[in-house]
Design a protein around this motif. Structure first.
Motif, PDB file in Angstrom:
ATOM      1  N   PRO A 173      50.472   9.271  20.961  1.00 46.23           N
ATOM      2  CA  PRO A 173      50.619  10.641  20.451  1.00 46.23           C
ATOM      3  C   PRO A 173      51.479  10.724  19.203  1.00 46.23           C
TER       4      PRO A 173
ATOM      5  N   THR B  38      48.043  14.771   9.614  1.00 49.12           N
ATOM      6  CA  THR B  38      48.263  15.593   8.419  1.00 49.12           C
ATOM      7  C   THR B  38      47.782  14.917   7.141  1.00 49.12           C
TER       8      THR B  38
ATOM      9  N   GLN C 219      49.395   9.549  16.234  1.00 46.07           N
ATOM     10  CA  GLN C 219      48.414  10.582  15.906  1.00 46.07           C
ATOM     11  C   GLN C 219      49.057  11.727  15.130  1.00 46.07           C
ATOM     12  N   GLN C 220      50.218  12.130  15.559  1.00 44.72           N
ATOM     13  CA  GLN C 220      50.900  13.235  14.892  1.00 44.72           C
ATOM     14  C   GLN C 220      51.236  12.892  13.450  1.00 44.72           C
ATOM     15  N   HIS C 221      51.668  11.659  13.219  1.00 38.19           N
ATOM     16  CA  HIS C 221      52.019  11.244  11.864  1.00 38.19           C
ATOM     17  C   HIS C 221      50.786  11.127  10.963  1.00 38.19           C
TER      18      HIS C 221
END
Length: 281
Positions: A146, A154, A149-151
């Motif tokens: 997770p 964007t 994925q967050q990094h």
């Protein structure tokens, strides 16, 4: 951004309109309609279109199920466009696939333009990603943690950030720790590094240093001098002059491969083990 429709997509649109509408409608970041496909002036067969779209559909359903189960929105997605078994490799090309807020998945990846020494970064639907002259109709993906994925999400949706470390000069065997050329898998890996450390990693050399620190090991392919010479003479998108002499003359060509990326992501605990599926019997 301007929407780009390839000749293959146009033919498929007449054959499978509902599936193409769901899977291939996607803008290109930059580049030409033929990028990533054979430049021969020939129409793809109905079987090629059908199997490619079948693989895209099955992949979309599997990724949607992964999203429903775990909330996954980003995966590392691979295809088998070439037979690299003589080098012990199963996959040839990877990209970053992400789920849009509207639902469809998009793939951001780098493509060599018609066998030239120039490449561009594209955003495509799953249909276009698999409507290539594939060696094997099979897909594979790894689900990042997770945090990863967050990094990564964007930058993938930002046209300028996703091209920040893109080098147009292309060689399909570019040296993993060099900056003269950049092949597709190398761009994807360096983009990951920059996404993980966006404040401090601004250049390709910095991204490569981060990858080395994190333990990434490129594939070391044994390619002899006759093969190297033939490749360099007959293919504009093959160059070996960025490899250190001591490695090149020892027939040791170190480059970024999908298989090595999958292995490293799991070893570094940045993603899970890769899973795969086929288009069908």
């Amino acid at each position: 951004m301007q929407r780009l429709a390839s000749p293959v997509a146009c033919i498929a649109r007449r054959s499978l309109p509902w599936l193409v509408a769901a899977l291939t409608a996607a803008p290109a970041l930059v580049g030409t309609a033929h990028a990533g496909r054979s430049c021969e002036q020939r129409q793809p067969s109905a079987q090629v279109i059908e199997r490619g779209m079948q693989l895209a559909e099955r992949t979309a359903r599997a990724l949607d199920a992964e999203f429903a189960r775990s909330g996954t929105r980003v995966v590392v997605l691979a295809r088998a466009g070439q037979d690299l078994s003589k080098y012990g490799l199963r996959w040839s090309h990877l990209g970053w696939a992400y789920r849009t807020p509207e639902g469809p998945w998009r793939v951001v990846h780098k493509l060599n333009a018609c066998g030239t020494a120039v490449a561009h970064v594209y955003r495509q639907g799953l249909g276009d990603f698999f409507l290539d002259d594939l060696w094997r109709y099979e897909a594979a993906w790894a689900v990042p943690t997770p945090a990863v994925q967050q990094h990564v999400l964007t930058p993938l949706t930002d046209a300028s950030r996703v091209k920040a470390l893109h080098e147009p000069a292309y060689s399909m065997v570019s040296y993993a720790w060099g900056t003269r050329y950049q092949q597709s898998n190398q761009w994807a890996l360096e983009t990951l590094a920059a996404a993980m450390e966006p404040v401090t990693l601004r250049t390709r050399s910095q991204a490569q240093a981060w990858l080395q620190f994190k333990g990434y090991e490129p594939a070391a392919m044994k390619i002899g001098p006759l093969t190297r010479l033939g490749g360099r003479v007959t293919s504009a998108n093959v160059a070996f002059d960025d490899h250190p002499n001591e490695k090149r003359f020892a027939d040791r060509i170190e480059t970024v491969t999908v298989d090595s990326v999958f292995t490293w992501l799991q070893r570094a605990q940045l993603a899970g083990a890769p899973v795969s599926l086929q288009a069908g019997p």
